[in-house]
Design an enzyme around this catalytic site. Structure first.
Site, PDB file in Angstrom:
ATOM      1  CE1 TYR A  49      44.859  38.099  45.500  1.00 39.50           C
ATOM      2  CE2 TYR A  49      44.385  37.098  43.371  1.00 39.50           C
ATOM      3  CZ  TYR A  49      43.953  37.781  44.507  1.00 39.50           C
ATOM      4  OH  TYR A  49      42.643  38.142  44.642  1.00 39.50           O
ATOM      5  NE  ARG A 124      34.640  38.029  40.160  1.00 40.37           N
ATOM      6  CZ  ARG A 124      35.853  38.527  40.388  1.00 40.37           C
ATOM      7  NH1 ARG A 124      36.617  38.027  41.349  1.00 40.37           N
ATOM      8  NH2 ARG A 124      36.312  39.519  39.668  1.00 40.37           N
ATOM      9  CE1 TYR A 157      38.011  40.626  35.137  1.00 37.02           C
ATOM     10  CE2 TYR A 157      39.099  39.402  36.875  1.00 37.02           C
ATOM     11  CZ  TYR A 157      39.084  40.450  35.990  1.00 37.02           C
ATOM     12  OH  TYR A 157      40.136  41.341  35.957  1.00 37.02           O
ATOM     13  CG  ASP A 257      38.913  45.843  41.403  1.00 41.25           C
ATOM     14  OD1 ASP A 257      38.379  44.859  41.965  1.00 41.25           O
ATOM     15  OD2 ASP A 257      39.966  45.753  40.761  1.00 41.25           O
TER      16      ASP A 257
END
Ligand code: 0GY
Length: 305
Positions: A49, A124, A157, A257
């Site tokens: 994105y 991450r 995640y 967030d």
């Protein structure tokens, strides 16, 4: 050429309300991002994105408006493994931001040391298929083994349905493991049903596993306060987050967030997100652990000894 935002992209809320809940002194927003600005820190070619810009200055202004003292900035997938925007923000924060980076196995020891000097304390690993291409687990394990001696941890995640497949990998990681957004539970399922029980079991049986109890706006099906009144904003997420906070009070983190990538239906008012905190951490003691003691122990351990 400026970057063209993904069609339908929702920009962050420009004028958040002042929260009515006053966070404890020294609170940490332990999950937020910076995006670019794209003309200074270009987005990665492999991104899924293209966001709006969300700069370090805008993040620090939000921190101050909401009453927080510090940030943990998590590398967003739109920057791939190019951590320059993240490192720049941490360095500019005057010690008030730490970071979680994304790295590949090709990273050198020198580059890891530079990230550490900038304030990075974790990596991450992202398993959400709409966000990233597949990375083999042996590469991720190799990275985990290299960052462990630096005292860093791993943030993971993933979506709840993928936990069974990922269980063995997560439980063999050699570091503290922090799960983003409670492993994205389906909140239309029971809080004591098999899916969420598996997540609770992961934390109960593995003392190195922590959870962020963040993102009600991402997980909620009942939705924002507009229709129901503030008291019941994101009410379907409350039992899930409250259970994790009350069962594992010393291993939970909270974050805004901001700037809220990939939201399709509404953009939350960050002030109202802060007002959600006392619904999930209902006593001053739980609130202090969630917002101050736990993030300080993980990200600024030198100040808590
Ligand atoms: C989040 C959630 C999302 C995106 C990212 O790095 C990212 O692009 O984390 C998401 O789309 O669910 O934690 O910001």
């Amino acid at each position: 050429m400026p970057f063209e935002k993904t069609p339908g992209w929702l920009d962050w809320y420009a004028d958040p309300s002042k929260p009515r809940f006053r966070v404890p002194a020294g609170s940490v927003d332990a999950h937020c991002h910076v995006f670019g600005p794209g003309d200074e820190f270009p987005f990665a070619p492999e991104r899924k994105y293209t966001p709006c810009d969300a700069s370090k200055h805008q993040l620090f202004a939000l921190r101050d408006r909401l009453g927080f003292s510090r940030n943990v900035i998590v590398q967003a997938t739109c920057h791939g493994a190019d951590n320059r925007a993240l490192a720049d923000a941490c360095l500019a924060s005057g010690g008030r931001a730490r970071g979680v980076a994304t790295v590949r196995r090709s990273i050198t020891d020198r580059e890891l040391a530079d990230l550490h000097a900038a304030g990075v304390r974790g990596v991450r690993f992202n398993f959400v298929k709409r966000l990233v291409d597949f990375t083999p687990k042996d590469e991720l394990m190799e990275i985990a083994q290299r960052i462990a001696p630096l005292g860093w941890h791993v943030v993971v995640y993933f979506e709840a349905a993928d936990l069974p497949e990922l269980w063995d990998f997560f439980t063999s990681l050699p570091t503290t493991v922090v799960v983003d957004h409670m492993g994205r539970p389906d909140v239309t399922k029971p809080v004591d049903g098999p899916e969420f029980e598996l997540f609770v079991k992961l934390i109960r049986e593995h003392p190195n596993v922590w959870s962020k109890v963040s993102c009600p706006e991402r997980l909620s099906v009942s939705g924002p306060p507009a229709l129901q009144g503030e008291q019941s904003a994101y009410r379907d997420v409350v039992p899930f987050a409250r259970r994790i906070v009350e069962t594992f009070p010393d291993r939970v983190l909270w974050g805004t967030d901001w700037p809220h990538p990939n939201l399709k239906n509404h953009m939350p008012d960050d002030g109202l997100l802060v007002d959600f905190i006392p619904h999930i951490a209902t006593t001053p003691d739980l609130q202090r652990k969630l917002l101050v003691d736990n993030p300080m122990r993980l990200y600024w351990p030198e100040e808590t000894r």
